[in-house]
Design a protein around this motif. Sequence first.
Motif, PDB file in Angstrom:
ATOM      1  N   ARG A  21       0.833  -1.205   0.000  1.00  0.00           N
ATOM      2  CA  ARG A  21       0.000   0.000   0.000  1.00  0.00           C
ATOM      3  C   ARG A  21       0.868   1.256   0.000  1.00  0.00           C
ATOM      4  O   ARG A  21       0.594   2.211  -0.730  1.00  0.00           O
ATOM      5  N   LYS A  22       1.911   1.245   0.811  1.00  0.00           N
ATOM      6  CA  LYS A  22       2.829   2.386   0.864  1.00  0.00           C
ATOM      7  C   LYS A  22       3.511   2.593  -0.481  1.00  0.00           C
ATOM      8  O   LYS A  22       3.645   3.723  -0.964  1.00  0.00           O
ATOM      9  N   GLN A  23       3.965   1.483  -1.076  1.00  0.00           N
ATOM     10  CA  GLN A  23       4.634   1.571  -2.366  1.00  0.00           C
ATOM     11  C   GLN A  23       3.694   2.107  -3.442  1.00  0.00           C
ATOM     12  O   GLN A  23       4.080   2.923  -4.290  1.00  0.00           O
ATOM     13  N   GLU A  24       2.459   1.651  -3.396  1.00  0.00           N
ATOM     14  CA  GLU A  24       1.463   2.098  -4.377  1.00  0.00           C
ATOM     15  C   GLU A  24       1.197   3.591  -4.237  1.00  0.00           C
ATOM     16  O   GLU A  24       1.126   4.310  -5.242  1.00  0.00           O
ATOM     17  N   GLN A  25       1.057   4.074  -2.996  1.00  0.00           N
ATOM     18  CA  GLN A  25       0.813   5.488  -2.774  1.00  0.00           C
ATOM     19  C   GLN A  25       2.018   6.324  -3.185  1.00  0.00           C
ATOM     20  O   GLN A  25       1.876   7.406  -3.775  1.00  0.00           O
ATOM     21  N   ASN A  26       3.216   5.803  -2.903  1.00  0.00           N
ATOM     22  CA  ASN A  26       4.441   6.495  -3.287  1.00  0.00           C
ATOM     23  C   ASN A  26       4.557   6.578  -4.802  1.00  0.00           C
ATOM     24  O   ASN A  26       4.947   7.614  -5.361  1.00  0.00           O
ATOM     25  N   LEU A  27       4.196   5.490  -5.474  1.00  0.00           N
ATOM     26  CA  LEU A  27       4.249   5.452  -6.930  1.00  0.00           C
ATOM     27  C   LEU A  27       3.282   6.469  -7.531  1.00  0.00           C
ATOM     28  O   LEU A  27       3.600   7.151  -8.501  1.00  0.00           O
ATOM     29  N   LYS A  28       2.090   6.593  -6.934  1.00  0.00           N
ATOM     30  CA  LYS A  28       1.111   7.556  -7.436  1.00  0.00           C
ATOM     31  C   LYS A  28       1.616   8.992  -7.258  1.00  0.00           C
ATOM     32  O   LYS A  28       1.361   9.860  -8.103  1.00  0.00           O
ATOM     33  N   LYS A  29       2.335   9.244  -6.173  1.00  0.00           N
ATOM     34  CA  LYS A  29       2.922  10.572  -5.973  1.00  0.00           C
ATOM     35  C   LYS A  29       3.922  10.881  -7.079  1.00  0.00           C
ATOM     36  O   LYS A  29       3.975  12.004  -7.597  1.00  0.00           O
ATOM     37  N   VAL A  30       4.724   9.872  -7.432  1.00  0.00           N
ATOM     38  CA  VAL A  30       5.705  10.050  -8.503  1.00  0.00           C
ATOM     39  C   VAL A  30       4.991  10.277  -9.832  1.00  0.00           C
ATOM     40  O   VAL A  30       5.400  11.119 -10.639  1.00  0.00           O
ATOM     41  N   TYR A  31       3.912   9.545 -10.072  1.00  0.00           N
ATOM     42  CA  TYR A  31       3.127   9.734 -11.299  1.00  0.00           C
ATOM     43  C   TYR A  31       2.617  11.176 -11.394  1.00  0.00           C
ATOM     44  O   TYR A  31       2.601  11.769 -12.482  1.00  0.00           O
ATOM     45  N   ARG A  32       2.188  11.731 -10.262  1.00  0.00           N
ATOM     46  CA  ARG A  32       1.693  13.116 -10.262  1.00  0.00           C
ATOM     47  C   ARG A  32       2.814  14.089 -10.645  1.00  0.00           C
ATOM     48  O   ARG A  32       2.582  15.063 -11.366  1.00  0.00           O
TER      49      ARG A  32
END
Length: 242
Positions: free
Chosen positions: A49-60
């Motif tokens: 979950r943390k990795q997924e949220q971190n990845l979405k931040k990078v996508y933004r």
Amino acid sequence: MIKFFRNIRQNLLKEGKTTKYLKYAIGEIFLVVIGILIALSLNNWNENRKQEQNLKKVYRVIVEDLEKDNLEIDSILVDLKKREKLLDKVMSQTLTKEFLLASPAATNMMTGFPDFSIQTRGFELLKKITAPENNLTSDMNTQISTFYKINLLEIQLDQDFLSFELQDNYSHWKSTCVWWSDYVDNIITEEFLDYAINSQDFRNRVATFRMTLFRLYVPKLEEFKNESQKLIVALNQQIKLK
């Protein structure tokens, strides 16, 4: 809880119920293993979950980078459209002394080109979190990586080629043209005007520069913009996923 289980084991041993004790011990071990597996599963879920949220931040961040890139490209294309009209005047031999003197931009039509530098802040972050040890490979990440690697290389090659042409022009003018020393000080002489209006050498150099600028560089910028807009749509879809 541990004291409770210990008391049960001691009572079974005191009563000589060895078989029941063994069954109970096995059951207890089973419960402990199940508890460990559940704890590991929850931990993995939290990490994912943390990795997924971190990845979405990078996508933004990547989306922000691409939007800035597109704004810069729009500005560059507007500038180059104006430049194209000046170069066309040279090629059609409609350039005049009056026009050159009245338009400072016209006298500088061959002194440079608008440089485009791709924003890579998000891409650099993505490379860090998708390192092999993080096991975050996906079709989306592969698509992003391919997009940046290809465009960074191709746009840089086009810019290098344009820079080489301009350097070649400068070297030629410096060594052969009497107007060069005045020109670099923004002094427009009769010799320069005659060269820009009547020289076949100038037309040849304009033709080469124009070809590189509008058949290679501009189409590549437009291609980058089109591809980046598709990538922005795909990234926004990933960001909205739960």
